[in-house]
Scaffold this motif. Structure first.
Motif, PDB file in Angstrom:
ATOM      1  N   ILE A  18      44.510  46.974  38.250  1.00 48.81           N
ATOM      2  CA  ILE A  18      45.257  46.154  37.291  1.00 48.81           C
ATOM      3  C   ILE A  18      45.513  44.797  37.932  1.00 48.81           C
ATOM      4  N   ASP A  19      45.035  43.741  37.302  1.00 49.32           N
ATOM      5  CA  ASP A  19      45.243  42.391  37.817  1.00 49.32           C
ATOM      6  C   ASP A  19      44.970  41.412  36.684  1.00 49.32           C
ATOM      7  N   PHE A  20      45.608  40.264  36.736  1.00 48.74           N
ATOM      8  CA  PHE A  20      45.433  39.258  35.702  1.00 48.74           C
ATOM      9  C   PHE A  20      44.516  38.126  36.149  1.00 48.74           C
ATOM     10  N   LEU A  35      36.737  33.713  48.316  1.00 43.03           N
ATOM     11  CA  LEU A  35      35.574  34.250  49.018  1.00 43.03           C
ATOM     12  C   LEU A  35      35.762  34.356  50.525  1.00 43.03           C
ATOM     13  N   ASN A  36      36.558  33.486  51.128  1.00 45.67           N
ATOM     14  CA  ASN A  36      36.717  33.542  52.583  1.00 45.67           C
ATOM     15  C   ASN A  36      37.751  34.561  53.036  1.00 45.67           C
ATOM     16  N   ARG A  37      38.514  35.146  52.115  1.00 40.68           N
ATOM     17  CA  ARG A  37      39.580  36.053  52.557  1.00 40.68           C
ATOM     18  C   ARG A  37      39.665  37.347  51.745  1.00 40.68           C
ATOM     19  N   GLN A  38      38.812  37.500  50.762  1.00 37.64           N
ATOM     20  CA  GLN A  38      38.796  38.719  49.966  1.00 37.64           C
ATOM     21  C   GLN A  38      37.356  39.194  49.823  1.00 37.64           C
ATOM     22  N   GLN A  39      37.170  40.435  49.477  1.00 35.40           N
ATOM     23  CA  GLN A  39      35.848  41.051  49.465  1.00 35.40           C
ATOM     24  C   GLN A  39      35.106  40.788  48.152  1.00 35.40           C
ATOM     25  N   TYR A  40      34.805  39.521  47.885  1.00 34.93           N
ATOM     26  CA  TYR A  40      34.029  39.150  46.701  1.00 34.93           C
ATOM     27  C   TYR A  40      32.829  38.331  47.142  1.00 34.93           C
ATOM     28  N   PHE A  41      31.872  38.173  46.233  1.00 38.49           N
ATOM     29  CA  PHE A  41      30.653  37.431  46.508  1.00 38.49           C
ATOM     30  C   PHE A  41      30.475  36.358  45.440  1.00 38.49           C
ATOM     31  N   MET A  42      29.548  35.439  45.670  1.00 37.76           N
ATOM     32  CA  MET A  42      29.302  34.334  44.733  1.00 37.76           C
ATOM     33  C   MET A  42      29.048  34.852  43.322  1.00 37.76           C
ATOM     34  N   GLU A  43      28.375  35.970  43.206  1.00 43.18           N
ATOM     35  CA  GLU A  43      28.063  36.528  41.886  1.00 43.18           C
ATOM     36  C   GLU A  43      29.309  36.945  41.102  1.00 43.18           C
ATOM     37  N   HIS A  44      30.440  37.092  41.789  1.00 41.25           N
ATOM     38  CA  HIS A  44      31.682  37.499  41.133  1.00 41.25           C
ATOM     39  C   HIS A  44      32.519  36.324  40.626  1.00 41.25           C
ATOM     40  N   LEU A  45      32.157  35.105  40.973  1.00 37.24           N
ATOM     41  CA  LEU A  45      32.945  33.943  40.559  1.00 37.24           C
ATOM     42  C   LEU A  45      33.137  33.920  39.048  1.00 37.24           C
ATOM     43  N   GLY A  46      34.389  33.750  38.635  1.00 37.30           N
ATOM     44  CA  GLY A  46      34.717  33.698  37.216  1.00 37.30           C
ATOM     45  C   GLY A  46      35.012  35.049  36.588  1.00 37.30           C
ATOM     46  N   MET A  47      34.646  36.140  37.255  1.00 37.54           N
ATOM     47  CA  MET A  47      34.924  37.483  36.731  1.00 37.54           C
ATOM     48  C   MET A  47      36.385  37.828  36.991  1.00 37.54           C
ATOM     49  N   LYS A  66      39.148  39.897  38.634  1.00 35.38           N
ATOM     50  CA  LYS A  66      39.108  40.580  39.921  1.00 35.38           C
ATOM     51  C   LYS A  66      38.954  42.087  39.761  1.00 35.38           C
ATOM     52  N   THR A  67      39.538  42.645  38.719  1.00 32.74           N
ATOM     53  CA  THR A  67      39.413  44.087  38.491  1.00 32.74           C
ATOM     54  C   THR A  67      37.961  44.467  38.236  1.00 32.74           C
ATOM     55  N   ASP A  68      37.249  43.687  37.439  1.00 34.90           N
ATOM     56  CA  ASP A  68      35.849  43.997  37.144  1.00 34.90           C
ATOM     57  C   ASP A  68      34.952  43.783  38.362  1.00 34.90           C
ATOM     58  N   ALA A  69      35.224  42.738  39.128  1.00 33.13           N
ATOM     59  CA  ALA A  69      34.442  42.473  40.333  1.00 33.13           C
ATOM     60  C   ALA A  69      34.637  43.589  41.362  1.00 33.13           C
ATOM     61  N   ASN A 126      31.566  55.008  45.317  1.00 33.25           N
ATOM     62  CA  ASN A 126      31.931  56.278  44.690  1.00 33.25           C
ATOM     63  C   ASN A 126      31.870  56.095  43.166  1.00 33.25           C
ATOM     64  N   PRO A 127      30.803  56.529  42.521  1.00 30.20           N
ATOM     65  CA  PRO A 127      30.610  56.257  41.095  1.00 30.20           C
ATOM     66  C   PRO A 127      31.500  57.049  40.138  1.00 30.20           C
ATOM     67  N   VAL A 128      32.324  57.955  40.621  1.00 27.73           N
ATOM     68  CA  VAL A 128      33.146  58.764  39.709  1.00 27.73           C
ATOM     69  C   VAL A 128      34.645  58.520  39.867  1.00 27.73           C
ATOM     70  N   VAL A 129      35.034  57.437  40.521  1.00 29.70           N
ATOM     71  CA  VAL A 129      36.429  57.258  40.903  1.00 29.70           C
ATOM     72  C   VAL A 129      37.265  56.524  39.863  1.00 29.70           C
ATOM     73  N   PHE A 130      36.676  55.891  38.861  1.00 27.09           N
ATOM     74  CA  PHE A 130      37.437  54.983  38.010  1.00 27.09           C
ATOM     75  C   PHE A 130      37.767  55.481  36.619  1.00 27.09           C
ATOM     76  N   ARG A 131      38.925  55.045  36.194  1.00 25.26           N
ATOM     77  CA  ARG A 131      39.300  55.007  34.793  1.00 25.26           C
ATOM     78  C   ARG A 131      39.116  53.558  34.387  1.00 25.26           C
ATOM     79  N   PRO A 132      39.269  53.219  33.126  1.00 26.36           N
ATOM     80  CA  PRO A 132      39.049  51.823  32.729  1.00 26.36           C
ATOM     81  C   PRO A 132      39.962  50.847  33.474  1.00 26.36           C
ATOM     82  N   CYS A 133      39.423  49.654  33.752  1.00 29.12           N
ATOM     83  CA  CYS A 133      40.195  48.583  34.377  1.00 29.12           C
ATOM     84  C   CYS A 133      40.973  47.827  33.313  1.00 29.12           C
TER      85      CYS A 133
END
Length: 70
Positions: free
Chosen positions: A12-14, A22-34, A36-39, A48-55
């Motif tokens: 859950i994040d807004f 990018l320099n302090r969190q685990q995201y990549f250039m491809e995630h820019l604009g997404m 954070k929950t979806d990225a 782990n492909p079975v760990v999530f409920r909807p974001c």
């Protein structure tokens, strides 16, 4: 938590990924604009492909409370 097999994670994040993250969190250039929950979900599903409920992304906290399942 995803690596050790926790059954469900609620992300859950807004905020969206910004270039300043990018320099302090685990995201990549491809995630820019997404949201954070979806990225983060895209990264963790590779671990782990079975760990999530909807974001949930956005700013309405009362809406989050009604959607959470325990």
């Amino acid at each position: 938590l995803a690596r050790i097999g926790v059954g469900h994670l609620h992300l859950i994040d807004f905020d969206a990924v910004d270039i300043t993250n990018l320099n302090r969190q685990q995201y990549f250039m491809e995630h820019l604009g997404m949201y954070k929950t979806d990225a983060l979900k895209s990264l963790l599903l590779k671990i782990n492909p079975v760990v999530f409920r909807p974001c949930m992304s956005g700013t309405n906290s009362s809406d989050y409370n009604s959607k959470l399942q325990y």
